[in-house]
Scaffold this active site. Structure first.
Site, PDB file in Angstrom:
ATOM      1  N   HIS A  31      -2.387   3.249   2.610  1.00 44.97           N
ATOM      2  CA  HIS A  31      -1.000   3.286   3.086  1.00 44.97           C
ATOM      3  C   HIS A  31      -0.431   1.892   3.381  1.00 44.97           C
ATOM      4  CE1 HIS A  31       2.507   4.792   5.303  1.00 44.97           C
ATOM      5  NE2 HIS A  31       2.161   6.030   4.976  1.00 44.97           N
ATOM      6  N   ASN A  77      -0.700  12.802   3.594  1.00 40.50           N
ATOM      7  CA  ASN A  77       0.600  13.460   3.561  1.00 40.50           C
ATOM      8  C   ASN A  77       0.563  14.776   4.342  1.00 40.50           C
ATOM      9  OD1 ASN A  77       3.354  14.161   2.685  1.00 40.50           O
ATOM     10  ND2 ASN A  77       3.020  12.621   1.113  1.00 40.50           N
ATOM     11  N   GLN A 136       3.157   9.178  -4.073  1.00 42.54           N
ATOM     12  CA  GLN A 136       4.193   9.202  -3.052  1.00 42.54           C
ATOM     13  C   GLN A 136       4.821   7.816  -2.962  1.00 42.54           C
ATOM     14  OE1 GLN A 136       4.801  12.047  -1.325  1.00 42.54           O
ATOM     15  NE2 GLN A 136       6.285  11.375   0.207  1.00 42.54           N
ATOM     16  N   GLU A 173       1.686   5.385  -2.781  1.00 43.75           N
ATOM     17  CA  GLU A 173       0.495   6.074  -2.286  1.00 43.75           C
ATOM     18  C   GLU A 173       0.022   7.132  -3.289  1.00 43.75           C
ATOM     19  OE1 GLU A 173       1.267   7.378   1.933  1.00 43.75           O
ATOM     20  OE2 GLU A 173       3.249   6.604   1.388  1.00 43.75           O
TER      21      GLU A 173
END
Length: 335
Positions: free
Chosen positions: A162, A65, A260, A280
């Site tokens: 991811h 991130n 996330q 994530e």
């Protein structure tokens, strides 16, 4: 080093394909009551991943991130990172672990270990780093991802995985997925999607997913790229994604304090917007620069270790029953 792919298989009929390029998850085929589904969005050839700007299936880092201003300080010494998203630093910068060929360490039928190295100063990070990732496909249709990092000096590390999930099966619309997130709070962000340091409750906001909710790509409130403050321990589900036909659930948990959720609004090229959904686990974005965010440095004396787990559950789901209370039906073994 040549591009390679590896396949893991379990007794439940799952097949997971992983590449040495970025230690990426390429495919996850699973049997859903006689129907084969690949639930991970990806390219048709390995070479396509070399030009991928969306981090499909990759291990991203050193720090996943965003880091605001592409800088952080350790013991009052500032380190300037590569700015690869405007003025900010995203997913470790260019040509980082997501875009390197990892070396094979060991492979068994259900376990794969890969490793890679970054030199001191790569994209601004202090200290040479040594990464290992182990994928373990279990017979209960869970995938454990164990990440270990050693470093030669104190540094900032916080990688994640991811993959873009589509539980309807790749090629089908991701609209109509049901999402549940066990988070009472989320981190507020500025216009560049970098956290400000403020943590806010999800109560009475569009980010309240404590009860399962159908995602609608036509609704702006369901276009997500947000960090949620998880409210459960590491061995319990932090988030649950459910297929539109309600036959398949994906549970995610980790030792990280944040999750996330990204609904793929900015996917392009060969992929449609909202074509896949990312869950994530992570430190909160910009944690190295915000004192009240949970974070720790990795040092030579204390290597970084993290487990991220994704688990599939196959069953029929009643529309108004919370996902955590569903009765699971054991996965049938594929022929």
């Amino acid at each position: 080093m040549e591009l390679r792919s590896f396949v893991l298989c379990n007794d439940a009929g799952d097949e997971v394909c992983i590449s040495n390029y970025g230690a990426r998850l390429l495919q996850w085929h699973t049997d859903v009551f006689g129907q084969d589904r690949n639930i991970i969005l990806g390219y048709s050839t390995l070479s396509d991943y070399l030009e991928d700007p969306f981090y499909h299936g990759a291990i991203v880092g050193p720090y996943a991130n965003r880091i605001g201003g592409a800088a952080f300080s350790i013991d009052e010494q500032e380190y300037q990172l590569q700015a690869n998203e405007g003025k900010n630093h995203l997913h470790g910068g260019e040509q980082s672990i997501s875009h390197l060929c990892w070396e094979l360490v060991a492979q068994e039928a259900q376990v794969l270990t890969l490793k890679c190295e970054l030199p001191d100063g790569h994209n601004g990070y202090p200290g040479a780093m040594h990464y290992w990732v182990t994928y373990h496909l279990n017979n209960d249709s869970s995938l454990d991802i164990d990440i270990k990092v050693t470093t030669e000096q104190a540094t900032v590390i916080g990688p994640t995985t991811h993959p873009y999930f589509n539980l309807a099966g790749v090629g089908e619309s991701a609209a109509g997925h049901i999402l549940q997130i066990f988070a009472d709070n989320f981190t507020q962000v500025d216009d560049a999607n970098v956290p400000t340091g403020e943590i806010s409750p999800v109560d009475d906001t569009p980010l309240d997913f404590r009860k399962p909710r159908v995602l609608d790509p036509q609704q702006p409130k369901d276009s997500l790229d947000h960090n949620f403050v998880v409210s459960r321990p590491a061995d319990e589900s932090h988030g649950i994604l459910i297929s539109p036909d309600k036959q398949l659930q994906l549970h995610v948990c980790s030792g990280y304090p944040g999750l996330q959720v990204y609904t793929g609004e900015f996917l392009g090229g060969k992929f449609e917007s909202f074509g896949g959904i990312c869950l994530e686990p992570q430190f909160y974005p910009n944690s190295p620069n915000i004192d009240n965010f949970p974070f720790y440095l990795t040092t030579p004396e204390e290597p970084f270790k993290m487990r991220i787990s994704y688990r599939l559950v196959k069953n029929q789901i009643e529309a108004d029953t919370p996902a955590e209370h569903q009765r699971a039906v054991p996965a049938e073994k594929a022929d």
